[in-house]
Design an enzyme around this catalytic site. Structure first.
Site, PDB file in Angstrom:
ATOM      1  N   HIS A  77       0.709  -1.159  -0.028  1.00 28.43           N
ATOM      2  CA  HIS A  77      -0.123  -0.033  -0.083  1.00 28.43           C
ATOM      3  C   HIS A  77       0.667   1.223  -0.023  1.00 28.43           C
ATOM      4  O   HIS A  77       1.686   1.413   0.760  1.00 28.43           O
ATOM      5  CB  HIS A  77      -0.909  -0.002   1.049  1.00 28.43           C
ATOM      6  CG  HIS A  77      -1.961  -1.043   1.241  1.00 28.43           C
ATOM      7  ND1 HIS A  77      -2.971  -0.752   1.937  1.00 28.43           N
ATOM      8  CD2 HIS A  77      -2.085  -1.813   0.274  1.00 28.43           C
ATOM      9  CE1 HIS A  77      -3.896  -1.885   1.778  1.00 28.43           C
ATOM     10  NE2 HIS A  77      -3.635  -2.418   0.711  1.00 28.43           N
ATOM     11  N   TYR A 204      -8.720   5.152   8.275  1.00 27.70           N
ATOM     12  CA  TYR A 204      -8.992   5.411   9.695  1.00 27.70           C
ATOM     13  C   TYR A 204      -9.756   6.690   9.783  1.00 27.70           C
ATOM     14  O   TYR A 204      -9.836   7.533   9.334  1.00 27.70           O
ATOM     15  CB  TYR A 204      -7.598   5.903  10.305  1.00 27.70           C
ATOM     16  CG  TYR A 204      -6.674   4.898  10.316  1.00 27.70           C
ATOM     17  CD1 TYR A 204      -5.706   4.281   9.359  1.00 27.70           C
ATOM     18  CD2 TYR A 204      -6.334   4.295  11.397  1.00 27.70           C
ATOM     19  CE1 TYR A 204      -4.802   3.453   9.299  1.00 27.70           C
ATOM     20  CE2 TYR A 204      -5.361   3.381  11.668  1.00 27.70           C
ATOM     21  CZ  TYR A 204      -4.630   2.782  10.820  1.00 27.70           C
ATOM     22  OH  TYR A 204      -3.840   1.917  10.819  1.00 27.70           O
ATOM     23  N   PRO A 297      -3.309  -0.559  19.276  1.00 27.79           N
ATOM     24  CA  PRO A 297      -3.431  -1.072  18.213  1.00 27.79           C
ATOM     25  C   PRO A 297      -3.292   0.196  17.021  1.00 27.79           C
ATOM     26  O   PRO A 297      -2.830  -0.069  15.835  1.00 27.79           O
ATOM     27  CB  PRO A 297      -4.462  -2.229  17.688  1.00 27.79           C
ATOM     28  CG  PRO A 297      -5.400  -1.512  19.051  1.00 27.79           C
ATOM     29  CD  PRO A 297      -4.639  -1.225  20.020  1.00 27.79           C
ATOM     30  N   LYS A 301       1.879  -0.946  15.273  1.00 27.14           N
ATOM     31  CA  LYS A 301       3.098  -0.883  15.634  1.00 27.14           C
ATOM     32  C   LYS A 301       3.478  -2.208  16.372  1.00 27.14           C
ATOM     33  O   LYS A 301       4.625  -2.545  16.314  1.00 27.14           O
ATOM     34  CB  LYS A 301       3.235   0.121  16.612  1.00 27.14           C
ATOM     35  CG  LYS A 301       3.427   1.488  15.983  1.00 27.14           C
ATOM     36  CD  LYS A 301       4.718   1.516  14.718  1.00 27.14           C
ATOM     37  CE  LYS A 301       4.438   2.308  13.703  1.00 27.14           C
ATOM     38  NZ  LYS A 301       4.778   2.127  12.475  1.00 27.14           N
TER      39      LYS A 301
HETATM   40  P1  FAD Z   1       3.001 -12.822  21.292  1.00 27.38           P
HETATM   41  O1  FAD Z   1       2.787 -12.758  20.053  1.00 27.38           O
HETATM   42  O2  FAD Z   1       2.092 -12.639  22.350  1.00 27.38           O
HETATM   43  O3  FAD Z   1       4.014 -13.986  21.662  1.00 27.38           O
HETATM   44  C1  FAD Z   1       4.252 -14.484  22.648  1.00 27.38           C
HETATM   45  C2  FAD Z   1       4.247 -16.011  23.020  1.00 27.38           C
HETATM   46  O4  FAD Z   1       4.695 -16.308  24.148  1.00 27.38           O
HETATM   47  C3  FAD Z   1       2.867 -16.628  22.809  1.00 27.38           C
HETATM   48  O5  FAD Z   1       2.630 -17.490  21.835  1.00 27.38           O
HETATM   49  C4  FAD Z   1       2.538 -17.094  24.117  1.00 27.38           C
HETATM   50  O6  FAD Z   1       1.576 -18.213  23.977  1.00 27.38           O
HETATM   51  C5  FAD Z   1       3.829 -17.473  24.701  1.00 27.38           C
HETATM   52  N1  FAD Z   1       4.038 -17.736  26.118  1.00 27.38           N
HETATM   53  C6  FAD Z   1       3.157 -16.803  27.105  1.00 27.38           C
HETATM   54  N2  FAD Z   1       3.394 -17.292  28.485  1.00 27.38           N
HETATM   55  C7  FAD Z   1       4.322 -18.376  28.095  1.00 27.38           C
HETATM   56  C8  FAD Z   1       4.908 -19.332  29.309  1.00 27.38           C
HETATM   57  N3  FAD Z   1       4.740 -19.102  30.537  1.00 27.38           N
HETATM   58  N4  FAD Z   1       5.751 -20.080  28.820  1.00 27.38           N
HETATM   59  C9  FAD Z   1       5.876 -20.383  27.374  1.00 27.38           C
HETATM   60  N5  FAD Z   1       5.372 -19.535  26.415  1.00 27.38           N
HETATM   61  C10 FAD Z   1       4.652 -18.311  26.967  1.00 27.38           C
HETATM   62  N6  FAD Z   1      -0.660  -5.559  16.830  1.00 27.38           N
HETATM   63  C11 FAD Z   1      -0.748  -4.743  15.689  1.00 27.38           C
HETATM   64  O7  FAD Z   1       0.089  -4.382  15.238  1.00 27.38           O
HETATM   65  N7  FAD Z   1      -2.118  -4.743  15.021  1.00 27.38           N
HETATM   66  C12 FAD Z   1      -3.128  -5.447  15.498  1.00 27.38           C
HETATM   67  O8  FAD Z   1      -4.060  -5.504  15.094  1.00 27.38           O
HETATM   68  C13 FAD Z   1      -2.825  -6.197  16.376  1.00 27.38           C
HETATM   69  N8  FAD Z   1      -3.890  -6.910  17.030  1.00 27.38           N
HETATM   70  C14 FAD Z   1      -3.840  -7.675  18.072  1.00 27.38           C
HETATM   71  C15 FAD Z   1      -4.914  -8.471  18.778  1.00 27.38           C
HETATM   72  C16 FAD Z   1      -4.618  -9.246  20.055  1.00 27.38           C
HETATM   73  C17 FAD Z   1      -5.846 -10.011  20.612  1.00 27.38           C
HETATM   74  C18 FAD Z   1      -3.513  -9.055  20.491  1.00 27.38           C
HETATM   75  C19 FAD Z   1      -3.177  -9.661  22.071  1.00 27.38           C
HETATM   76  C20 FAD Z   1      -2.236  -8.319  20.133  1.00 27.38           C
HETATM   77  C21 FAD Z   1      -2.647  -7.602  18.785  1.00 27.38           C
HETATM   78  N9  FAD Z   1      -1.509  -6.937  18.235  1.00 27.38           N
HETATM   79  C22 FAD Z   1      -1.594  -6.126  17.243  1.00 27.38           C
HETATM   80  C23 FAD Z   1      -0.408  -6.891  19.070  1.00 27.38           C
HETATM   81  C24 FAD Z   1       0.701  -7.956  18.036  1.00 27.38           C
HETATM   82  O9  FAD Z   1       0.025  -9.103  18.062  1.00 27.38           O
HETATM   83  C25 FAD Z   1       1.849  -8.265  18.915  1.00 27.38           C
HETATM   84  O10 FAD Z   1       2.531  -6.905  19.398  1.00 27.38           O
HETATM   85  C26 FAD Z   1       2.600  -9.438  18.659  1.00 27.38           C
HETATM   86  O11 FAD Z   1       1.882 -10.717  18.739  1.00 27.38           O
HETATM   87  C27 FAD Z   1       4.133  -9.384  19.683  1.00 27.38           C
HETATM   88  O12 FAD Z   1       4.841 -10.565  19.290  1.00 27.38           O
HETATM   89  P2  FAD Z   1       5.699 -11.106  20.588  1.00 27.38           P
HETATM   90  O13 FAD Z   1       6.134 -12.432  19.863  1.00 27.38           O
HETATM   91  O14 FAD Z   1       6.368 -10.185  20.836  1.00 27.38           O
HETATM   92  O15 FAD Z   1       4.523 -11.668  21.359  1.00 27.38           O
HETATM   93  C1  DHB Z   2      -4.920  -3.625  11.624  1.00 30.55           C
HETATM   94  C2  DHB Z   2      -4.607  -3.290  12.812  1.00 30.55           C
HETATM   95  C3  DHB Z   2      -4.257  -2.337  13.066  1.00 30.55           C
HETATM   96  O1  DHB Z   2      -3.983  -1.887  14.554  1.00 30.55           O
HETATM   97  C4  DHB Z   2      -4.094  -1.198  12.238  1.00 30.55           C
HETATM   98  O2  DHB Z   2      -3.449  -0.008  12.786  1.00 30.55           O
HETATM   99  C5  DHB Z   2      -4.053  -1.284  10.969  1.00 30.55           C
HETATM  100  C6  DHB Z   2      -4.633  -2.589  10.599  1.00 30.55           C
HETATM  101  C7  DHB Z   2      -5.399  -4.818  10.907  1.00 30.55           C
HETATM  102  O3  DHB Z   2      -5.611  -5.935  11.965  1.00 30.55           O
HETATM  103  O4  DHB Z   2      -5.528  -4.976   9.873  1.00 30.55           O
END
Ligand code: FAD
Ligand code: DHB
Length: 394
Positions: A77, A204, A297, A301
């Site tokens: 995009h 947005y 969200p 980021k």
């Molecule tokens: P995570 O993806 O949370 O991975 C952490 C992992 O550690 C998980 O698999 C978990 O199961 C594991 N874990 C936890 N505890 C333990 C333990 N005790 N032992 C072993 N493993 C463990 N960001 C955006 O930019 N846009 C979005 O639209 C967006 N939507 C989201 C929706 C939801 C419901 C959530 C929760 C987050 C969302 N985010 C979004 C944020 C984004 O998904 C996260 O910033 C991203 O997943 C971060 O990656 P990570 O690997 O740091 O953490």
């Molecule tokens: C999406 C999520 C976001 O937080 C955003 O700012 C833009 C897109 C998405 O899930 O597609």
């Protein structure tokens, strides 16, 4: 039962994007890791989360051999649409700063990473329980856990990477750190729908009823969000009510634009908060991704910040483990936190500019800010630089 002991270079807790990408980047440097995860492989692979990749994230994934499907199926995009009553403006990031963003879901990024790690015979333990960290202040830290069959393990390592998200045990293993937290008085109601997106690029929208976002996952799948009260039960909104409210807030009928409704396949409500933990390192424990910081969200980021942390952490751990050189490892927390705070500020700014707060004074400030961002090149460039992401500092 006596615990079976295993040794690896880096013990990675969490198989989210941060943990998986870290294991991939370490392997490319000849550093071995074991990834332990408390959820099942299927659960981790099916989670619906982020959707947008910054240019720097795409460049990194491509450089490390993970760009093939992204290039084929991801959708590049040029920018975003920003909307407020009676006005919709396109901000063209490519024209403004020469950078763009990609629609490629976290589910896809995770699937590509898991496939690459499997091809490399990465050792994983899924569905573990009772994850505990030990001796992080020594040169011989370890993680103990119980595997899916109930057998206890001790995983010793030269370093531990805490990539276990916002609810994992790693963050609390760094006592005495500082934390900053802000909870927002609203939440996002997210839906996934089997319908072609009604827009070419994300919209947005500021609206007196509350914020709305039209995003997408593919040519046939749309992802949309509505600002709602925290604690809203997704089941309390009928599909018709969701589509009607989206149509109102996104401006159905304005200048001939129409929102097409379709079957909703997933509904969820996400709380919104900003959270930063510092330092991101103590002894031989290093935090990356949501384990150290959470952003609301708006501005997409969270996933990109997790990728940026790992881009710094992988060479730091490589030097530590392979050359016993701790210079990058010692600098990791401070360097990573500079980007974390930039993204924390940007996500807070986008959130407060676009969500209904109920305060008439703030409403006027929001509209003034939106008019400025969409009419001044300086305003638009600031948003574009932050949204499309600054290049990684490595
Ligand atoms: P995570 O993806 O949370 O991975 C952490 C992992 O550690 C998980 O698999 C978990 O199961 C594991 N874990 C936890 N505890 C333990 C333990 N005790 N032992 C072993 N493993 C463990 N960001 C955006 O930019 N846009 C979005 O639209 C967006 N939507 C989201 C929706 C939801 C419901 C959530 C929760 C987050 C969302 N985010 C979004 C944020 C984004 O998904 C996260 O910033 C991203 O997943 C971060 O990656 P990570 O690997 O740091 O953490
Ligand atoms: C999406 C999520 C976001 O937080 C955003 O700012 C833009 C897109 C998405 O899930 O597609």
């Amino acid at each position: 039962m006596t615990a079976e002991t295993l040794h690896t270079d880096v013990a990675i807790i969490g198989a989210g994007p941060a943990g998986l990408l870290l294991s991939h980047l370490l392997a490319a440097q000849g550093v071995e890791s074991v990834v332990v995860e408390n959820r099942s492989r299927e659960y981790v692979g099916a989670r619906i989360r982020a959707g947008i990749l910054e240019q720097s994230s795409v460049d990194l994934l491509t450089d490390v051999g993970l760009g093939e499907r992204l290039a084929r199926e991801g959708d590049q995009h040029r920018g975003i649409h920003l909307q407020f009553p009676q006005e919709r403006h396109h901000l063209d990031f490519v024209d403004l700063i020469g950078r763009s963003v990609w629609v490629y879901g976290q589910t896809e990024v995770t699937a590509d990473l898991v496939a690459a790690r499997d091809a490399d015979e990465q050792r994983f333990f899924y569905s573990i329980s009772d994850t505990r960290l030990h001796d992080i202040d020594s040169d011989h830290p370890s993680v103990t856990f119980t595997d899916a069959d109930g057998s206890p393990y001790r995983l010793t390592a030269d370093a531990i990477a805490g990539c276990d998200g916002s609810f994992g045990p790693s963050r609390s293993a760094i006592p005495g750190g500082a934390t900053w937290e802000k909870t927002y008085p609203y939440a996002w109601f997210g839906i996934l729908a089997d319908v072609a997106p009604s827009t070419d690029e994300l919209i947005y929208a500021w609206h007196p009823n509350g914020f709305a976002l039209h995003s997408m996952r593919s040519d046939t799948v749309s992802r949309l969000y509505l600002q709602v009260e925290p604690g809203t039960d997704p089941a309390s909104w009928s599909d018709d009510r969701i589509w009607d409210e989206l149509a109102t807030r996104l401006g159905h009928g304005q200048d001939g634009w129409e929102l097409t409704a379709g079957p909703i396949t997933d509904k969820s409500v996400l709380p919104m908060r900003s959270y930063v933990h510092a330092p991101m390192q103590r002894g031989r424990l290093f935090l990356a991704g949501d384990a150290a910081h959470i952003v609301p969200p708006t501005g997409a980021k969270g996933l990109n910040l997790a990728i940026a942390d790992v881009a710094l952490l992988a060479p730091a751990l490589g030097d530590l483990v392979r050359k016993n050189d701790a210079r990058l490892a010692d600098a990791y927390s401070e360097t990573a936190l500079r980007r974390v705070w930039r993204c924390t500020h940007f996500s807070w700014w986008m959130t407060t500019m676009l969500h209904r707060s109920g305060d008439p004074f703030e409403e006027q400030l929001q509209l003034s800010q939106l008019r400025w961002v969409t009419s001044s090149e300086a305003g638009a460039t600031g948003l574009a630089e932050n949204y499309a992401g600054l290049p990684f500092e490595v």
